[in-house]
Design a protein around this motif. Structure first.
Motif, PDB file in Angstrom:
ATOM      1  N   GLY A  22       0.898  -1.050   0.325  1.00  0.00           N
ATOM      2  CA  GLY A  22       0.241   0.173   0.149  1.00  0.00           C
ATOM      3  C   GLY A  22       0.988   1.134  -0.002  1.00  0.00           C
ATOM      4  N   HIS A  23       1.789   1.514   1.048  1.00  0.00           N
ATOM      5  CA  HIS A  23       2.713   2.276   0.787  1.00  0.00           C
ATOM      6  C   HIS A  23       3.291   2.856  -0.782  1.00  0.00           C
ATOM      7  N   LEU A  24       3.576   1.138  -1.023  1.00  0.00           N
ATOM      8  CA  LEU A  24       4.986   1.321  -1.978  1.00  0.00           C
ATOM      9  C   LEU A  24       3.688   2.200  -3.537  1.00  0.00           C
ATOM     10  N   LEU A  25       2.586   1.341  -3.425  1.00  0.00           N
ATOM     11  CA  LEU A  25       1.695   1.634  -4.467  1.00  0.00           C
ATOM     12  C   LEU A  25       1.209   3.357  -3.873  1.00  0.00           C
ATOM     13  N   ARG A  26       1.047   3.975  -2.765  1.00  0.00           N
ATOM     14  CA  ARG A  26       0.933   5.214  -2.824  1.00  0.00           C
ATOM     15  C   ARG A  26       2.056   6.452  -2.984  1.00  0.00           C
ATOM     16  N   ARG A  27       3.211   5.916  -2.904  1.00  0.00           N
ATOM     17  CA  ARG A  27       4.552   6.557  -3.210  1.00  0.00           C
ATOM     18  C   ARG A  27       5.001   6.792  -4.707  1.00  0.00           C
ATOM     19  N   ALA A  28       3.983   5.601  -5.343  1.00  0.00           N
ATOM     20  CA  ALA A  28       4.015   5.513  -7.270  1.00  0.00           C
ATOM     21  C   ALA A  28       3.380   6.311  -7.548  1.00  0.00           C
ATOM     22  N   TYR A  29       1.999   6.349  -6.938  1.00  0.00           N
ATOM     23  CA  TYR A  29       1.003   6.994  -7.760  1.00  0.00           C
ATOM     24  C   TYR A  29       1.426   8.523  -7.198  1.00  0.00           C
ATOM     25  N   GLN A  30       2.411   9.055  -6.095  1.00  0.00           N
ATOM     26  CA  GLN A  30       2.011   9.896  -5.880  1.00  0.00           C
ATOM     27  C   GLN A  30       3.473  11.024  -7.006  1.00  0.00           C
ATOM     28  N   ARG A  31       4.037   9.864  -7.420  1.00  0.00           N
ATOM     29  CA  ARG A  31       5.469  10.616  -8.183  1.00  0.00           C
ATOM     30  C   ARG A  31       4.250  10.928  -9.503  1.00  0.00           C
ATOM     31  N   HIS A  32       3.416   9.535  -9.918  1.00  0.00           N
ATOM     32  CA  HIS A  32       3.001  10.414 -11.336  1.00  0.00           C
ATOM     33  C   HIS A  32       2.170  10.309 -11.245  1.00  0.00           C
ATOM     34  N   VAL A  33       1.434  11.571  -9.741  1.00  0.00           N
ATOM     35  CA  VAL A  33       0.778  12.708 -10.420  1.00  0.00           C
ATOM     36  C   VAL A  33       1.660  14.223  -9.965  1.00  0.00           C
ATOM     37  N   ALA A  34       2.537  13.901  -9.687  1.00  0.00           N
ATOM     38  CA  ALA A  34       3.752  15.101 -10.009  1.00  0.00           C
ATOM     39  C   ALA A  34       3.844  14.800 -11.390  1.00  0.00           C
ATOM     40  N   ILE A  35       4.758  13.860 -11.623  1.00  0.00           N
ATOM     41  CA  ILE A  35       5.314  14.011 -13.088  1.00  0.00           C
ATOM     42  C   ILE A  35       4.280  14.401 -14.053  1.00  0.00           C
ATOM     43  N   PHE A  36       2.458  14.427 -13.732  1.00  0.00           N
ATOM     44  CA  PHE A  36       1.209  15.007 -14.600  1.00  0.00           C
ATOM     45  C   PHE A  36       1.814  15.976 -14.888  1.00  0.00           C
ATOM     46  N   GLN A  37       1.372  16.952 -13.145  1.00  0.00           N
ATOM     47  CA  GLN A  37       1.014  17.855 -13.018  1.00  0.00           C
ATOM     48  C   GLN A  37       2.429  19.245 -13.941  1.00  0.00           C
ATOM     49  N   GLN A  38       3.735  18.451 -13.692  1.00  0.00           N
ATOM     50  CA  GLN A  38       4.682  19.155 -14.252  1.00  0.00           C
ATOM     51  C   GLN A  38       4.999  18.851 -15.549  1.00  0.00           C
ATOM     52  N   ALA A  39       4.459  17.922 -16.453  1.00  0.00           N
ATOM     53  CA  ALA A  39       4.113  17.571 -17.688  1.00  0.00           C
ATOM     54  C   ALA A  39       2.899  18.276 -18.461  1.00  0.00           C
ATOM     55  N   ILE A  40       2.073  18.315 -17.766  1.00  0.00           N
ATOM     56  CA  ILE A  40       0.782  18.463 -18.622  1.00  0.00           C
ATOM     57  C   ILE A  40       0.262  20.127 -19.391  1.00  0.00           C
ATOM     58  N   PRO A  41       0.488  20.631 -20.099  1.00  0.00           N
ATOM     59  CA  PRO A  41       0.337  21.548 -20.672  1.00  0.00           C
ATOM     60  C   PRO A  41      -0.934  23.203 -19.683  1.00  0.00           C
ATOM     61  N   ASP A  42      -1.923  21.899 -19.819  1.00  0.00           N
ATOM     62  CA  ASP A  42      -3.121  22.941 -18.835  1.00  0.00           C
ATOM     63  C   ASP A  42      -3.092  22.853 -17.169  1.00  0.00           C
ATOM     64  N   SER A  43      -2.486  23.539 -16.455  1.00  0.00           N
ATOM     65  CA  SER A  43      -2.170  23.846 -15.284  1.00  0.00           C
ATOM     66  C   SER A  43      -3.103  23.670 -14.980  1.00  0.00           C
ATOM     67  N   GLN A  44      -3.922  23.620 -14.960  1.00  0.00           N
ATOM     68  CA  GLN A  44      -6.321  23.816 -14.345  1.00  0.00           C
ATOM     69  C   GLN A  44      -6.426  22.413 -14.666  1.00  0.00           C
ATOM     70  N   LEU A  45      -6.060  21.081 -14.972  1.00  0.00           N
ATOM     71  CA  LEU A  45      -6.322  20.071 -15.581  1.00  0.00           C
ATOM     72  C   LEU A  45      -5.163  18.725 -14.179  1.00  0.00           C
ATOM     73  N   THR A  46      -6.135  18.131 -13.912  1.00  0.00           N
ATOM     74  CA  THR A  46      -5.782  17.636 -13.050  1.00  0.00           C
ATOM     75  C   THR A  46      -6.045  15.970 -13.363  1.00  0.00           C
ATOM     76  N   ALA A  47      -5.019  15.611 -12.630  1.00  0.00           N
ATOM     77  CA  ALA A  47      -5.013  14.008 -13.542  1.00  0.00           C
ATOM     78  C   ALA A  47      -6.782  12.823 -13.710  1.00  0.00           C
ATOM     79  N   ALA A  48      -6.880  12.800 -12.034  1.00  0.00           N
ATOM     80  CA  ALA A  48      -8.188  13.014 -12.310  1.00  0.00           C
ATOM     81  C   ALA A  48      -9.431  13.316 -13.557  1.00  0.00           C
ATOM     82  N   GLN A  49      -9.964  14.641 -13.546  1.00  0.00           N
ATOM     83  CA  GLN A  49     -10.091  15.407 -14.223  1.00  0.00           C
ATOM     84  C   GLN A  49      -9.509  14.945 -15.716  1.00  0.00           C
ATOM     85  N   PHE A  50      -8.284  15.044 -15.866  1.00  0.00           N
ATOM     86  CA  PHE A  50      -8.291  13.803 -17.887  1.00  0.00           C
ATOM     87  C   PHE A  50      -8.759  12.914 -17.289  1.00  0.00           C
ATOM     88  N   VAL A  51      -8.403  12.097 -16.575  1.00  0.00           N
ATOM     89  CA  VAL A  51      -9.527  10.126 -16.563  1.00  0.00           C
ATOM     90  C   VAL A  51     -10.708  10.802 -17.041  1.00  0.00           C
TER      91      VAL A  51
END
Length: 155
Positions: A22-51
């Motif tokens: 659970g801890h490892l999955l949460r850390r991996a997800y946190q990493r993914h969300v951080a990458i998403f927020q840095q790479a996505i051109p629309d700063s208002q769009l969250t990962a949950a909103q995109f999905v």
């Protein structure tokens, strides 16, 4: 009856929270969300909103319940996500013509265009999230995650 503190201590001595799935999955997800927020051109769009936007696009006329199931986002959260997407003019929420109690959600032209512009970045985000994993490890990772999900869906 309570256990003696010494016995409880022995049981927990071998428990390392940072080695737990659970801890490892949460850390991996946190990493993914951080990458998403840095790479996505629309700063208002969250990962949950995109999905959610992708799911609505794919399931035109979907109910909120359908969207929650497809995205695996709980009902309370999906309502907020849908409201924010609606406020931005990316989706339309309307009463179902056949069942006035049910609402249907569809994407707008602007919502579809945002998905199209964002998908190439999403592919890159996936690559960055996989990081140093080789092709076989990537296949194994996806297989094992799906197997875990399927096991919880079956119960």
């Amino acid at each position: 009856m309570s256990r003696a503190p010494v016995q409880a201590s022995r049981v927990s001595d071998d428990y390392r929270f940072n080695e737990q799935i659970g801890h490892l999955l949460r850390r991996a997800y946190q990493r993914h969300v951080a990458i998403f927020q840095q790479a996505i051109p629309d700063s208002q769009l969250t990962a949950a909103q995109f999905v959610t936007l992708c799911a609505v696009r794919d399931q035109q006329g979907a109910s909120l319940n359908d969207i929650a199931k497809i995205t695996a986002i709980d009902q309370a959260t999906i309502r907020g996500v849908v409201e924010r997407l609606q406020t931005r003019g990316l989706i339309v929420v309307a009463r179902d013509a056949n069942d006035g109690r049910k609402v249907t959600v569809t994407t707008t032209e602007e919502g579809n265009a945002l998905v199209e512009r964002t998908v190439p970045f999403a592919h890159d985000i996936t690559e960055q999230t996989f990081g140093p994993l080789n092709p076989a490890e990537r296949v194994a990772m996806i297989y094992l995650l799906r197997k875990m999900i399927d096991a919880s869906d079956a119960s």
